[in-house]
Write a protein that holds these residues in place. Sequence first.
Motif, mmCIF file in Angstrom:
data_model
loop_
_atom_site.group_PDB
_atom_site.id
_atom_site.type_symbol
_atom_site.label_atom_id
_atom_site.label_comp_id
_atom_site.label_asym_id
_atom_site.label_seq_id
_atom_site.Cartn_x
_atom_site.Cartn_y
_atom_site.Cartn_z
ATOM 1 N N MET A 1 -28.145 26.485 50.607
ATOM 2 C CA MET A 1 -29.342 25.917 51.224
ATOM 3 C C MET A 1 -29.025 24.509 51.710
ATOM 4 O O MET A 1 -28.665 23.639 50.910
ATOM 5 N N LEU A 2 -29.118 24.254 53.015
ATOM 6 C CA LEU A 2 -28.787 22.959 53.588
ATOM 7 C C LEU A 2 -29.810 21.910 53.175
ATOM 8 O O LEU A 2 -31.014 22.167 53.110
ATOM 9 N N ASN A 3 -29.312 20.665 52.886
ATOM 10 C CA ASN A 3 -30.181 19.542 52.535
ATOM 11 C C ASN A 3 -31.132 19.883 51.385
ATOM 12 O O ASN A 3 -32.303 19.480 51.377
ATOM 13 N N ALA A 4 -30.624 20.644 50.425
ATOM 14 C CA ALA A 4 -31.469 21.060 49.302
ATOM 15 C C ALA A 4 -31.391 20.037 48.178
ATOM 16 O O ALA A 4 -30.367 19.374 47.969
ATOM 17 N N VAL A 5 -32.477 19.900 47.464
ATOM 18 C CA VAL A 5 -32.532 19.075 46.260
ATOM 19 C C VAL A 5 -32.898 19.986 45.097
ATOM 20 O O VAL A 5 -33.688 20.916 45.256
ATOM 21 N N ARG A 6 -32.275 19.756 43.936
ATOM 22 C CA ARG A 6 -32.614 20.527 42.740
ATOM 23 C C ARG A 6 -33.547 19.689 41.884
ATOM 24 O O ARG A 6 -33.250 18.539 41.555
ATOM 25 N N LEU A 7 -34.681 20.282 41.514
ATOM 26 C CA LEU A 7 -35.669 19.602 40.693
ATOM 27 C C LEU A 7 -35.696 20.203 39.293
ATOM 28 O O LEU A 7 -35.664 21.425 39.128
ATOM 29 N N ARG A 8 -35.770 19.341 38.289
ATOM 30 C CA ARG A 8 -36.001 19.785 36.912
ATOM 31 C C ARG A 8 -37.501 19.718 36.643
ATOM 32 O O ARG A 8 -38.139 18.682 36.878
ATOM 33 N N ILE A 9 -38.047 20.825 36.157
ATOM 34 C CA ILE A 9 -39.474 20.907 35.854
ATOM 35 C C ILE A 9 -39.651 21.156 34.364
ATOM 36 O O ILE A 9 -39.144 22.149 33.830
ATOM 37 N N ASP A 10 -40.345 20.247 33.676
ATOM 38 C CA ASP A 10 -40.688 20.423 32.269
ATOM 39 C C ASP A 10 -42.147 20.862 32.195
ATOM 40 O O ASP A 10 -43.012 20.255 32.844
ATOM 41 N N LEU A 11 -42.422 21.886 31.402
ATOM 42 C CA LEU A 11 -43.763 22.453 31.379
ATOM 43 C C LEU A 11 -44.094 23.064 30.032
ATOM 44 O O LEU A 11 -43.237 23.206 29.157
ATOM 45 N N ALA A 12 -45.361 23.431 29.871
ATOM 46 C CA ALA A 12 -45.843 24.121 28.679
ATOM 47 C C ALA A 12 -46.849 25.165 29.121
ATOM 48 O O ALA A 12 -47.428 25.069 30.207
ATOM 49 N N TYR A 13 -47.052 26.193 28.273
ATOM 50 C CA TYR A 13 -48.054 27.191 28.609
ATOM 51 C C TYR A 13 -48.534 27.940 27.374
ATOM 52 O O TYR A 13 -47.828 28.063 26.377
ATOM 53 N N ASP A 14 -49.772 28.401 27.457
ATOM 54 C CA ASP A 14 -50.353 29.315 26.479
ATOM 55 C C ASP A 14 -50.045 30.717 26.984
ATOM 56 O O ASP A 14 -50.549 31.139 28.021
ATOM 57 N N GLY A 15 -49.217 31.448 26.253
ATOM 58 C CA GLY A 15 -48.752 32.744 26.735
ATOM 59 C C GLY A 15 -49.734 33.889 26.570
ATOM 60 O O GLY A 15 -49.437 35.015 26.988
ATOM 61 N N THR A 16 -50.911 33.619 26.012
ATOM 62 C CA THR A 16 -51.852 34.696 25.699
ATOM 63 C C THR A 16 -52.184 35.564 26.901
ATOM 64 O O THR A 16 -52.234 36.795 26.809
ATOM 65 N N GLY A 17 -52.410 34.933 28.042
ATOM 66 C CA GLY A 17 -52.840 35.670 29.220
ATOM 67 C C GLY A 17 -51.722 36.065 30.166
ATOM 68 O O GLY A 17 -51.995 36.485 31.301
ATOM 69 N N PHE A 18 -50.482 35.962 29.716
ATOM 70 C CA PHE A 18 -49.337 36.258 30.581
ATOM 71 C C PHE A 18 -48.517 37.426 30.037
ATOM 72 O O PHE A 18 -48.349 37.566 28.829
ATOM 73 N N TYR A 19 -47.959 38.206 30.961
ATOM 74 C CA TYR A 19 -47.014 39.257 30.595
ATOM 75 C C TYR A 19 -45.597 38.681 30.629
ATOM 76 O O TYR A 19 -44.718 39.172 31.320
ATOM 77 N N GLY A 20 -45.419 37.595 29.891
ATOM 78 C CA GLY A 20 -44.120 36.952 29.809
ATOM 79 C C GLY A 20 -43.874 35.960 30.926
ATOM 80 O O GLY A 20 -44.749 35.649 31.737
#
Length: 306
Positions: A1-20
Amino acid sequence: MLNAVRLRIDLAYDGTGFYGWAKQPEIRTVQGEIERVLHTILRVPEGDPTEPLRLTVAGRTDTGVHASHQVCHLDVNEDVLKRCVGHMDVPPVIALTRRLQRMLPADIAIRGIAPAPDGFDARFSALERTYVYRIADRSSEVDPRTRNFVLHIDDELDLKSMNEAAAMTIGLHDFGSFATPNPGGTTIREVKTAYWRRVPQRTLIDDGMTMGERYRTPTVESGLVCFVIVADAFARNMVRSLVNGCVQVGIGKRSLDWFAGKMAAPLREGSTGPIAPQGLTLEHIEYPADDQLAVRAEAIRAKRTL
């Protein structure tokens, strides 16, 4: 990917409503929700091969499993990233952070976004992951507010025997009795720490003043039984299956010799399946110093052996 930047994303979530974590068609997942919002914010059509906006995560969590600290990375074209600024007089990364925080559903929280150091890979650069499994047993006060992240069981748990079982998991082992390998992968992992503890009964407010018992507010985790495990990586269902094995020992249904036999002979069978997901939370991802990120990523890609 030309002129691409890699971003680090830190996050949290309540997994109750997710299928992983992992994105799946027509099923609500953490990755799917974040990528959907990213496509909206950055005005990129879904399915655009030139700008996939694909997240790479440190550790995929299963259906119903939570994360208080998850890490992923995103490769994005710099010009595309600038689209999120709009009327805001801030750098693109800050603009992206604010828009994601505002537009994502309430069960996902963005802790922070930053340009990733050279060589950073959210998955392969990680040194270790820490999971905690929380149980309210017969000796615990059941708080209905915690039902989404604490498993309630009616039995009294014998933490001494459970810790003896947990100690057998420390070191480099084939966890084939407690895990399922990915295609082409193995169930060999190195566990660095594994133990059970009961959270001490303590108060949230304790300033030394004698205000009476009606002012003594208990912390929400007081009295819970917690399993803490740290490893370089985890195979599918590994933590929940180890928890289930330890719990069976702790309630007297299985013996320590049985657990030792499962560690010695890595063969999957019905008695070592995973326990319910809601008690499990991914708590921490550890990374090496910036100058070791690429070295670590290259080393961990090699297939493990004993």
